[in-house]
Structures are given as C-alpha cells and as structure tokens.
Design a protein around this motif. Structure first.
Motif, PDB file in Angstrom:
ATOM      1  N   LYS A 198       0.820  -1.208   0.000  1.00 37.62           N
ATOM      2  CA  LYS A 198       0.000   0.000   0.000  1.00 37.62           C
ATOM      3  C   LYS A 198       0.857   1.262   0.000  1.00 37.62           C
ATOM      4  O   LYS A 198       0.600   2.206  -0.749  1.00 37.62           O
ATOM      5  N   ASP A 199       1.872   1.284   0.851  1.00 36.56           N
ATOM      6  CA  ASP A 199       2.710   2.476   0.954  1.00 36.56           C
ATOM      7  C   ASP A 199       3.413   2.782  -0.359  1.00 36.56           C
ATOM      8  O   ASP A 199       3.596   3.940  -0.734  1.00 36.56           O
ATOM      9  N   GLN A 200       3.834   1.736  -1.061  1.00 31.27           N
ATOM     10  CA  GLN A 200       4.552   1.923  -2.314  1.00 31.27           C
ATOM     11  C   GLN A 200       3.604   1.993  -3.518  1.00 31.27           C
ATOM     12  O   GLN A 200       4.067   2.098  -4.649  1.00 31.27           O
ATOM     13  N   ALA A 243       0.677  10.025  -2.082  1.00 31.03           N
ATOM     14  CA  ALA A 243       1.174  10.463  -3.386  1.00 31.03           C
ATOM     15  C   ALA A 243       2.627  10.038  -3.514  1.00 31.03           C
ATOM     16  O   ALA A 243       3.432  10.299  -2.613  1.00 31.03           O
ATOM     17  N   ASN A 244       2.962   9.339  -4.596  1.00 31.84           N
ATOM     18  CA  ASN A 244       4.326   8.909  -4.846  1.00 31.84           C
ATOM     19  C   ASN A 244       4.800   9.411  -6.199  1.00 31.84           C
ATOM     20  O   ASN A 244       4.020   9.470  -7.161  1.00 31.84           O
ATOM     21  N   VAL A 245       6.058   9.766  -6.265  1.00 29.51           N
ATOM     22  CA  VAL A 245       6.702  10.158  -7.513  1.00 29.51           C
ATOM     23  C   VAL A 245       7.747   9.092  -7.837  1.00 29.51           C
ATOM     24  O   VAL A 245       8.622   8.800  -7.012  1.00 29.51           O
ATOM     25  N   PHE A 246       7.653   8.500  -9.020  1.00 27.52           N
ATOM     26  CA  PHE A 246       8.563   7.445  -9.432  1.00 27.52           C
ATOM     27  C   PHE A 246       9.532   7.976 -10.493  1.00 27.52           C
ATOM     28  O   PHE A 246       9.167   8.800 -11.332  1.00 27.52           O
ATOM     29  N   GLN A 268       8.848   4.133 -17.568  1.00 27.89           N
ATOM     30  CA  GLN A 268       8.257   5.472 -17.617  1.00 27.89           C
ATOM     31  C   GLN A 268       9.232   6.532 -17.116  1.00 27.89           C
ATOM     32  O   GLN A 268       9.961   6.308 -16.152  1.00 27.89           O
ATOM     33  N   PRO A 269       9.253   7.696 -17.760  1.00 30.63           N
ATOM     34  CA  PRO A 269       9.972   8.838 -17.189  1.00 30.63           C
ATOM     35  C   PRO A 269       9.304   9.233 -15.870  1.00 30.63           C
ATOM     36  O   PRO A 269       8.432   8.521 -15.368  1.00 30.63           O
ATOM     37  N   THR A 270       9.697  10.351 -15.316  1.00 30.10           N
ATOM     38  CA  THR A 270       9.094  10.812 -14.063  1.00 30.10           C
ATOM     39  C   THR A 270       7.572  10.737 -14.145  1.00 30.10           C
ATOM     40  O   THR A 270       6.961  11.256 -15.077  1.00 30.10           O
ATOM     41  N   ASN A 271       6.969  10.052 -13.187  1.00 27.18           N
ATOM     42  CA  ASN A 271       5.521   9.891 -13.183  1.00 27.18           C
ATOM     43  C   ASN A 271       5.005   9.873 -11.755  1.00 27.18           C
ATOM     44  O   ASN A 271       5.737   9.591 -10.812  1.00 27.18           O
ATOM     45  N   VAL A 272       3.715  10.168 -11.616  1.00 31.96           N
ATOM     46  CA  VAL A 272       3.110  10.386 -10.301  1.00 31.96           C
ATOM     47  C   VAL A 272       1.887   9.497 -10.136  1.00 31.96           C
ATOM     48  O   VAL A 272       1.150   9.242 -11.102  1.00 31.96           O
ATOM     49  N   ARG A 273       1.667   9.022  -8.905  1.00 31.14           N
ATOM     50  CA  ARG A 273       0.420   8.352  -8.545  1.00 31.14           C
ATOM     51  C   ARG A 273      -0.128   9.004  -7.283  1.00 31.14           C
ATOM     52  O   ARG A 273       0.599   9.194  -6.306  1.00 31.14           O
ATOM     53  N   PHE A 274      -1.411   9.299  -7.309  1.00 30.17           N
ATOM     54  CA  PHE A 274      -2.087   9.887  -6.154  1.00 30.17           C
ATOM     55  C   PHE A 274      -3.256   8.992  -5.773  1.00 30.17           C
ATOM     56  O   PHE A 274      -4.035   8.561  -6.643  1.00 30.17           O
ATOM     57  N   GLY A 275      -3.391   8.697  -4.475  1.00 29.39           N
ATOM     58  CA  GLY A 275      -4.447   7.812  -4.033  1.00 29.39           C
ATOM     59  C   GLY A 275      -5.136   8.294  -2.774  1.00 29.39           C
ATOM     60  O   GLY A 275      -4.529   8.959  -1.926  1.00 29.39           O
TER      61      GLY A 275
END
Length: 814
Positions: free
Chosen positions: A151-153, A772-775, A802-809
């Motif tokens: 979940k955290d990741q 929110a994580n930035v990969f 993927q280049p810099t990408n974001v996930r928000f949950g």
C-alpha cells in the motif's frame, strides 16, 4: 468555624478516607502476551471474566489492568480466530499480580487476524507454506513483503515494483504487466499462489493484481520439498486475502500519469451473528495507459472468499479469483535500435506498435477449496484443491527484418529484399492459448515429544495435472520492402500490407497441434519431514525425504516420465532468543518444457543447494536482519539454443551451472514511526560443464538474466503524535550493476548500470489516508533489453520504463 465549613471538612475527610480504603482493597494485574519465537502479540484483548476489568496489549505485547478489587478471578485472552485462553488468578490488595501468556503456535489463525503497527515485518509464514516455525527459526532465507508495504509503495500488480523489497530479485527482460518472470539467485524462480505452483508454461501465470493479495513470501533456495516441484533458486508465494471475522471495509481510488485510473474495494465481515460464516470480497477496475502511444493495459478483478467454521476444530474455505486483462499486443513495448552500435538510441516514448491492432484479451480464473481439521492442539490435517483456467485471445509482435542488409522473409536462403538503416518490417503473430490446471494437496502437521526432544512433523501428498495449448503458428508482415516502417520517420497510418486476419474458426486444439503448441505435465509426490528440537528447542535439526514422479510432454512431443528421491537437511541454533544461525542442504527436481533440435528427450532438471546464514531480531523484534551465503548447482537445465533462427523455439541441454552469492535483508520498525526496508545481493552464475554438441557457449560464461549487484532501500517516516500526527514521507531507490542481458547473444554492449529514485508523501487522519508517490524522480532513461542475432535481425532491442511519473491515491476505511 461555621456549620458549612465544618461540613466541607468532614466531607473531604470521609472522601479521602474512602479513597484510602479503596486503594487498600484493590490491586493491579499486569503481564505480557507473546507468540512463539518470543514475538510480542499486539492488540489482544485481556479481561477478567464476568467483570468490567479489561485491557488491550500494546505493541510490546504488554497489558495492565488497574484498580481491581481483591479476590479470585478467571483471566481470559481473546482474539478473533482463536479459542479463548483462560487461567485462574488471585488479586491481592495493594499488590501487583503478574500473569504472562505464551500463545501456542498451533493457533495459526491468530497470525492472520492480528493487526500490528510494525508495517513492514511479519514473523511467521502463511499456512500455505505448511511450516509451524517462526521465520527466525527456519533454516532457510524467507522474506515476506507485507500488505502495508504494498500500500505504501502504491504497488498495483505483482510486476509493479514488488521486487525492490527482496534482495537479489530482478526483472531484466520485462513482459510488461502480463507476466512477472522474476530472476533470483541466477535463474527464474517459480510462481506460487496459496502454496500451489501455478506455472503452466514458459510465460504464465498472469501477474496478480494486488487488490486480492494479502502479502507475498519469497522463499530463497529449494522449496520443492514442501510445495510440489520448484526451482532450486526459489519461489514467490502470493497469499490472497481471507476473512478475518472483523467487520470492516476499505475503498481506494487512484490516478496518475499517462492515463492511469484505478478503483478498488475490500469488504470483510460476518454472514451470521455467531461469526462462524465469514466472507471477504475484493474487486478492482483499472484503466492504464503508457508513456508510449497506442499502448494500454486495462483490467478488472473479482475475488470473493467464503469460510465456514463448522466447529472449534474444522473450517472450510471457498475462494474464487477472476482477472480480466484487455491490453495491447504482447511485444508492443519493444523497440529496435537505429543502428548496431548501442542501446537507447530512440526517444523514451518511441513505439513500433501499429494502432488499430485488436486488443489481446485474457481471462484468468482460479478456484480453491480448503478443508482444515484440528484433531487437538498438536495435530492438524489440511486438504486443499484448486482449478486454474487461463484463456487468451491475442497477438504478439516481433520484426521479420531489421536493416541494414538483405532480408530473407521466407527463410529459404534467397534474400527477398534489402533494408536500409532504420528500416524495419514489422510482423504480428497470433497468440491464442488455453491452460487447465488441476492441483491437490493433503498434509498433516503434528507435534509431540520423545523425552526432552520435541518434534514438529510434516507429511503429505501432492498431485497435479497441467495442460497448455497455444496457436502461434500464424503470422503477418505489416510492412513491405517497398514501404517499410522507418524509425526515423514513423508512419502510424494503415500499414502497407494491411492488418492481419487470422483463422480463428478452426478449434484451438487443432491449430495448437499444427503449431506444436502442446505442453502438459502430471506429477505425484509424497514427503515427510521432522524438525527435532533439543535443549529447550535452542537447537533445531530438520530432516526430510521426498519422492516425486513426473510425466511431461513439450511442443507436441511424446510424454517422458521419470521419478526421483530428494533429501533435505537443515540445522538452526538460537544463540540467543533473538539470534539464530542456520545451515541447509536441499535438492530439487522439476519438469522442463522444450524441444531439442536433435530429437533428444527432455529430462527433468535436478539441482542442489547449500546455504548458511544468520538471522537476528532487534529491539523486541521490531526489526530484523538476515545474512545468507549460498551455492546452487543445476544439471540438465534447458536454455534457448543460441543458433535459433527467427520463429524457432529449440532448446539445448546446458550441462551444469553454478550460482553462488551473498544476500542481506533488513526490514521493520527502527523506532516509533520510522520503518525501513533495505537489502543488497551479490550474485554470480556461470557455466561449469557443457553437454556434448553445445556450441555458442563456453565453460566459464556468465548465465544470462541477472545482475551481479542489486541494492534497494525504502524508508518511511510517519509523525506519531502532535499536531502533525499522520503526516508521512517516503524515499527509496534501486541500484543494479553488472547487468546481464536475457539471452546468450552477447552483442557489442552489455546493459548499463541502473539507478531509480522514488519518493512520496502521505497523510492519515481518522478514516482517510492520502498517498502520493513520484517514481523515477531523476527522470533517468531506464530500460532493459538484449541483443538479437539471426539471419534477418541483428540489432539491440529494449523496452523503456516510464519517465518521471506520479500516482495519487485516497483510501477510506469504514
């Protein structure tokens, strides 16, 4: 002194006197509740039966009940999924009564329902691993990726970053989000789900969606002894969510870069008032784009579970999982280099796929029936069976020719045309497949003593039948020599040779037979193991024996049967209550699928593992470390023939190879609010002997498909108190060095070192959590690939991440 003042003084005196008398008549009850292995049991209800006095254990397993009136009581320990533990105590005025409890490790259900604040560390393996021993005491390297870690990741599938949490695990040749294909200790490890080996072919199974996954267990080294046949390098076991008996729910929505949208639901509860009939339902729906155009991977998941506690001794569980994938054709993510000099010569978002190709559709069904019966606190029998059905209707892409140079599309020795630098003839092949697996297990766990020696006995039988059929015998060139696809000036309009129109009217069984796409295996095995405990279980000696019979056929050939006896021996010694050293010798015996050009029969793979290690729990078990060294020998292993032409699937018997290395894992809560996962692995895998007739490979060559150095870290801190309570931050990285490609074709250049940095923020308040994580924070050009050498294709190919990408949950608990 007036009358009012006198009354106040008298009242105060009487009040203080009564408090003193109450203090003289009451006492206190304290203690600690632990699991086996001295692991603290958190959130356990402790009460004095029939009274209002109660408490709940803290993170250290401690409890305290104050102001208890002097007298005799029955103290009761309760938790969902276990039988109450009761003992008589006497409370004496002005004294503290201490009562500690050590919960029997035969109460396995407790491990599935206790919720701990230690987010990243689990101390016992799941019931599906069949072991009755804490991880600390098992003579083998086992790493467990917890549900909270996932979940955290913001991990959404088995192929989406899980391996960063385990030492030495890599995916150097990706299959997108279709198949997981993890390499560890020098070769691909086996995929298990709930204790069953669910690999039906080279490519399966469909990577699990995390919506129905509770946690994941990585078992290093041979595990075939316990879990049917398995690779000597290890396995990963996906453990699905089960009912807990606690009525609760959780809904999560996520959104991110490149058209990523997802929603999931987790419902858990009771279907009757007594709590005997329980349910769990998990579902998810997802739309997922890509940084490459015309590419997608959309899914939905449906996963209900029912369990019925017949009585205190018997439980029945029924589970069903459906995963549906609707995605671009397999291979859409590959890019072929603009020249024969190096990787990565095209932009990170470049694609060779053709818009307008029909989607590849997959339906992955699995059903489980589990029967558990406890004869008493020492003996238990488990019988479980599963049926897997995998259906795929789709396509795969791979070029027929890559310039510069002449191309022989018919492979008859006569060039059909010439391509310039950057010109490619793209090819699309059919990939329709069906897999059916019937698997069954029955095993007994028991405990008894012979004098001062304790015994933990495991014995059982495994049965399995697997069939895989596939049609990959039809293909179509999208481009022509007159109008090839040019990577420098790509045209994504209607291809010059049109889109494919494959025969799907003929039954798949007939098409698969014509294409040689038939594989099957049947096996039966019996095993027995005893873990002997000496000196109050400080020294543990494990001895076991397994008999396995396997019959297998590959690529439409005749079945070949064989049988083998594999021993297992291990030793583990507790230097202290929190430190154990161990040694292990184990063997493996597994079927292989392939066809040898000479017509030689395919024999099962045999292997042996020698491993030593030290495990330690730190600060009351809040975090742990594992250090291990190993050497694995494998014989008769099949690998791709380096002399294969395009479209050929021949294999060769390598001979003997050895993988050896060292691994270090750290995970757990360092202090309140601060959780860490960190690991490092050194791996070396080389050819020791070659079978007669093998060419293109030399003794001493590195085995493809691993990285010599792998290091990972994930640090998470959440503020535990104060005005900013619930605010958290994470940072993590992955570093790979000495990366080898996935094929024997050495090419002119190996894969470069790899570094990926990720991080994120979270905030939890009440029933809500925002994450929110930035990969790929550094926006590195990240990829894996290989060099392909054949008559028509001599080029580097790779696929980018993927280049810099974001996930928000956002998660809401109810």
């Amino acid at each position: 002194m007036n009358i009012i003042t006198f009354k106040k003084i008298l009242f105060s005196f009487l009040f203080l006197t009564s408090l003193t008398m109450m203090g003289q008549e009451t006492g206190k009850v304290t203690g600690k509740v632990i699991l086996s292995g001295n692991t603290p049991a958190e959130n356990i209800s402790v009460s004095l039966k029939g009274t209002k006095y109660n408490a709940v254990t803290n993170q250290h397993g401690q409890y305290e009940i104050k102001n208890v009136k002097a007298g005799s009581y029955t103290i009761s320990i309760k938790s969902v999924g276990i039988r109450p533990v009761e003992e008589n105590i006497v409370v004496t005025a002005k004294q503290t009564t201490t009562k500690n409890f050590s919960l029997s490790e035969t109460q396995e259900d407790l491990d599935e329902v206790v919720i701990t604040k230690n987010k990243y560390k689990q101390d016992k393996p799941s019931l599906s691993l069949r072991l009755q021993t804490p991880v600390l005491e098992i003579p083998q390297n086992i790493q467990i990726v917890s549900g909270q870690t996932l979940k955290d990741q913001q991990i959404i599938s088995m192929s989406d970053g899980v391996i960063r949490n385990v030492s030495g695990a890599v995916r150097l040749e990706h299959w997108g989000d279709m198949y997981t294909n993890i390499t560890m200790r020098g070769s691909q490890i086996q995929a298990f789900r709930n204790g069953f080996n669910v690999v039906s072919s080279f490519w399966g199974p469909l990577t699990e969606d995390m919506s129905f996954v509770d946690h994941i267990e990585f078992v290093k080294g041979p595990a075939g002894f316990m879990l049917s046949s398995g690779d000597p390098s290890g396995l990963y076991n996906v453990v699905t969510k089960k009912p807990t008996g606690v009525t609760k729910g959780e809904a999560t929505v996520m959104a991110g870069s490149y058209d990523f949208y997802r929603a999931s639901l987790d419902l858990d509860g009771k279907l009757d008032k007594k709590g005997k009939f329980l349910y769990r339902f998990n579902g998810a729906i997802q739309k997922k784009g890509s940084h490459r155009p015309f590419e997608h991977n959309d899914r939905y998941v449906f996963a209900p579970v029912l369990s019925y506690q017949v009585d205190d001794k018997t439980k029945i569980t029924l589970e069903y999982n459906l995963q549906h994938a609707n995605m671009s054709e397999v291979g859409s993510f590959y890019v072929f280099g603009a020249d024969a000099a190096r990787y990565g010569t095209m932009p990170v978002g470049f694609t060779m796929t053709q818009p307008g190709l029909p989607d590849t559709k997959i339906n992955d069904h699995s059903g489980y029936l589990v029967f558990e019966h406890k004869f008493d606190d020492n003996w238990k029998v488990t019988a479980q069976t599963t049926y897997f059905k995998y259906l795929q209707e789709g396509y795969s892409s791979w070029p027929s020719g890559v310039g510069p140079g002449p191309v022989d599309l018919n492979y008859d020795g006569t060039p059909d045309g010439t391509l310039a630098v950057g010109e490619i003839i793209r090819n699309v092949g059919i990939w329709d497949s069906e897999s059916n697996m019937f698997l069954g297990q029955i095993f007994v766990n028991g405990k008894f003593n012979t004098g001062a020696v304790t015994h933990k006995v495991l014995g059982g039988v495994d049965l399995g039948s697997k069939d895989y059929i596939a049609d990959w015998g039809q293909s179509h060139d999208l481009d022509t020599f007159a109008t090839p696809f040019n990577i420098f000036n790509p045209n994504y309009g209607t291809p010059a040779n049109g889109l494919p129109n494959f025969d799907r009217q003929t039954p798949l069984s007939i098409r698969a037979k014509a294409a040689g796409g038939l594989m099957s295996s049947e096996y039966a095995a019996g095993y027995v193991q005893d873990e002997l405990g000496f000196f109050d279980n400080k020294l543990r000696v494990t001895a076991g024996l397994r008999y396995t019979w396997i019959s297998q056929s590959s690529w439409g050939g005749d079945p070949v049967a064989d049988a083998h006896i594999t021993p297992r021996g291990g030793i583990s010694f507790s230097v202290t209550e929190s430190t154990a050293i161990y040694g292990l010798y184990d063997q493996a015996f597994i079927p292989q699928s392939g066809i040898i050009k000479s017509g030689e029969k395919v024999q099962p793979l045999t292997g042996s593992n020698l491993e030593f290690g030290i495990k330690k729990d730190w600060f009351d078990g809040t975090w742990s470390t594992t250090l291990s060294v190993y050497s694995i020998l494998k014989q008769n292993e099949l690998t791709g023939d380096p002399q294969n032409e395009p479209g050929q699937q021949y294999s060769i018997v390598l001979g003997e190879k050895r993988a050896r290395g060292a691994e270090f894992d750290l995970r757990g809560k360092i202090f309140d609010g601060f959780n860490v996962i960190a690991n490092y692995a050194f791996t070396e895998s080389r050819v020791l002997e070659l079978s007669n007739g093998v060419s293109g490979i030399k003794v001493g060559d590195d085995i493809p498909g691993f990285a010599k150095h792998v290091a990972n870290a994930w640090l998470n801190y959440s503020i535990p108190s104060g005005k900013l309570k619930g605010l958290g931050a994470s940072i993590g990285g992955t570093y790979l060095a000495g990366r080898l490609t996935d094929t024997w074709s050495a090419g002119l250049e190996r894969l470069p070192n790899y570094f990926k940095l990720d991080g994120g923020l979270s905030y939890e308040t009440g029933k809500m959590k925002f994450t929110a994580n930035v990969f790929n924070i550094l926006n590195e050009y990240l990829y894996s690939g290989s060099y392909y050498a054949s008559t028509n294709v001599n080029a580097y190919y790779w696929q980018t991440e993927q280049p810099t990408n974001v996930r928000f949950g956002v998660t809401y608990k109810f």
